[in-house]
Design a protein around this motif. Structure first.
Motif, PDB file in Angstrom:
ATOM      1  N   PRO A 146     133.834 146.700 137.526  1.00  0.00           N
ATOM      2  CA  PRO A 146     133.112 147.688 138.330  1.00  0.00           C
ATOM      3  C   PRO A 146     132.308 148.621 137.423  1.00  0.00           C
ATOM      4  N   THR A 147     131.067 148.882 137.805  1.00  0.00           N
ATOM      5  CA  THR A 147     130.165 149.664 136.972  1.00  0.00           C
ATOM      6  C   THR A 147     129.463 150.710 137.815  1.00  0.00           C
ATOM      7  N   VAL A 148     129.575 151.979 137.407  1.00  0.00           N
ATOM      8  CA  VAL A 148     128.913 153.075 138.106  1.00  0.00           C
ATOM      9  C   VAL A 148     127.469 153.154 137.618  1.00  0.00           C
ATOM     10  N   LEU A 149     126.539 153.292 138.567  1.00  0.00           N
ATOM     11  CA  LEU A 149     125.118 153.299 138.246  1.00  0.00           C
ATOM     12  C   LEU A 149     124.466 154.599 138.684  1.00  0.00           C
ATOM     13  N   ASP A 150     123.482 155.027 137.924  1.00  0.00           N
ATOM     14  CA  ASP A 150     122.697 156.200 138.267  1.00  0.00           C
ATOM     15  C   ASP A 150     121.795 155.854 139.447  1.00  0.00           C
ATOM     16  N   VAL A 153     112.338 144.843 140.237  1.00  0.00           N
ATOM     17  CA  VAL A 153     112.197 146.227 139.790  1.00  0.00           C
ATOM     18  C   VAL A 153     113.578 146.884 139.685  1.00  0.00           C
ATOM     19  N   LEU A 154     114.423 146.596 140.659  1.00  0.00           N
ATOM     20  CA  LEU A 154     115.777 147.172 140.655  1.00  0.00           C
ATOM     21  C   LEU A 154     116.522 146.795 139.385  1.00  0.00           C
ATOM     22  N   TRP A 155     116.448 145.537 138.958  1.00  0.00           N
ATOM     23  CA  TRP A 155     117.154 145.128 137.738  1.00  0.00           C
ATOM     24  C   TRP A 155     116.732 145.997 136.556  1.00  0.00           C
ATOM     25  N   ASP A 156     115.436 146.306 136.482  1.00  0.00           N
ATOM     26  CA  ASP A 156     114.937 147.104 135.356  1.00  0.00           C
ATOM     27  C   ASP A 156     115.407 148.552 135.413  1.00  0.00           C
ATOM     28  N   LEU A 157     115.651 149.074 136.629  1.00  0.00           N
ATOM     29  CA  LEU A 157     115.987 150.485 136.789  1.00  0.00           C
ATOM     30  C   LEU A 157     117.481 150.771 136.728  1.00  0.00           C
ATOM     31  N   MET A 158     118.301 149.783 136.924  1.00  0.00           N
ATOM     32  CA  MET A 158     119.747 150.008 136.998  1.00  0.00           C
ATOM     33  C   MET A 158     120.300 150.415 135.637  1.00  0.00           C
ATOM     34  N   LYS A 159     120.856 151.627 135.583  1.00  0.00           N
ATOM     35  CA  LYS A 159     121.400 152.163 134.340  1.00  0.00           C
ATOM     36  C   LYS A 159     122.865 152.545 134.534  1.00  0.00           C
ATOM     37  N   PRO A 160     123.777 151.909 133.798  1.00  0.00           N
ATOM     38  CA  PRO A 160     125.201 152.285 133.907  1.00  0.00           C
ATOM     39  C   PRO A 160     125.434 153.712 133.433  1.00  0.00           C
ATOM     40  N   LEU A 161     126.359 154.390 134.097  1.00  0.00           N
ATOM     41  CA  LEU A 161     126.791 155.712 133.683  1.00  0.00           C
ATOM     42  C   LEU A 161     128.152 155.605 133.015  1.00  0.00           C
ATOM     43  N   SER A 162     128.350 156.386 131.984  1.00  0.00           N
ATOM     44  CA  SER A 162     129.640 156.415 131.298  1.00  0.00           C
ATOM     45  C   SER A 162     130.623 157.222 132.126  1.00  0.00           C
TER      46      SER A 162
END
Length: 263
Positions: A97-101, A132-141
């Motif tokens: 599981p990965t939290v995303l901004d 576009v979504l793939w490029d924007l998805m950034k995991p949050l620590s």
């Protein structure tokens, strides 16, 4: 339905779904082979995954790999927006599981993809928006808080009481007098079955209970009292120690109000 009682669902004919939820009326533990990306534009919900909980709200989306058992626990009335991706079509390979901004253009893009629906003639538009979504998805620590329940009957009774009322201030000596066991015995059982001391387990549970409250925007002082801390400063200190940031910084970094994440 699997032999363990968990539900297995396939969304192979659905690219997205919106589920209205109210507090106390979530979704039971289930899984599906597709990857899932979940977001709520208003309100909040908690996703329970393998002994941990992940708070999803306006500033944070959650990526769940296909095949992972999870349950949905709404903390307020909300509409859960979920997108589903076949693993063989997905360029992402996040195994946990990965939290995303979800700030900036990500939230509106998720809404757009959900609103596209699954009708004819949308495949090209969906493919372009998803790229576009793939490029924007950034995991949050983020840090998860383990709150594994013990199985020993006496330790479990204590754990369930604290889960029911995180502000319960009884220590193991108090519990020992009530249950007819020594505090040393109870301490050993807690550590053996949860991997942490009773004090640490209670801290994790209190912070886990605080996360949805903070995520809903409740003041830190009120949340601190609700989960058993005598002062906001003591609560913030525990939060910083275990999560690695203050509640305000934890959510504020993503543009949310003074609040928080998971048991």
């Amino acid at each position: 339905m699997t032999n363990s009682g968990r539900i297995t669902i396939s969304y192979e004919t659905r690219a997205s779904i919106v589920i209205p939820l109210t507090p106390g009326a979530g979704l039971p533990t289930h899984s599906h082979p597709q990857h899932q990306l979940t977001w709520v534009p208003t309100g909040l919900l908690t996703m329970a995954v393998d002994g941990s909980q992940w708070v999803v709200q306006r500033s944070r989306a959650l990526w769940l790999p296909g095949g992972v058992d999870h349950a949905v626990l709404p903390g307020s009335s909300c509409a859960m927006l979920s997108l589903y991706f076949e693993p063989y079509e997905c360029p992402l390979h996040w195994a946990a599981p990965t939290v995303l901004d979800a700030t900036g253009p990500v939230g509106p893009l998720l809404s757009y993809l959900v609103e596209l629906g699954d009708g004819p003639g949308v495949a090209d538009r969906r493919a372009r928006a998803t790229a576009v979504l793939w490029d924007l998805m950034k995991p949050l620590s983020v840090t998860t808080l383990p709150t594994i329940l013990p199985t020993d009957p006496l330790a479990l009774r204590i754990a369930l009481a604290i889960r029911q009322d995180p502000a319960d201030s009884r220590d193991l000596a108090d519990w020992g007098r009530e249950l007819g066991a020594s505090s040393r015995t109870l301490s050993r059982r807690f550590r053996a079955e949860t991997g942490v001391s009773f004090t640490s387990w209670r801290t994790f549970q209190r912070l886990s209970a605080a996360l949805p409250l903070l995520g809903a925007g409740q003041p830190v002082a009120r949340v601190a009292r609700a989960v058993g801390y005598g002062s906001p400063s003591a609560f913030v200190a525990a939060f910083r120690r275990e999560i690695g940031a203050t509640p305000a910084a934890y959510f504020g970094a993503s543009g949310a109000g003074p609040a928080l994440t998971p048991p």
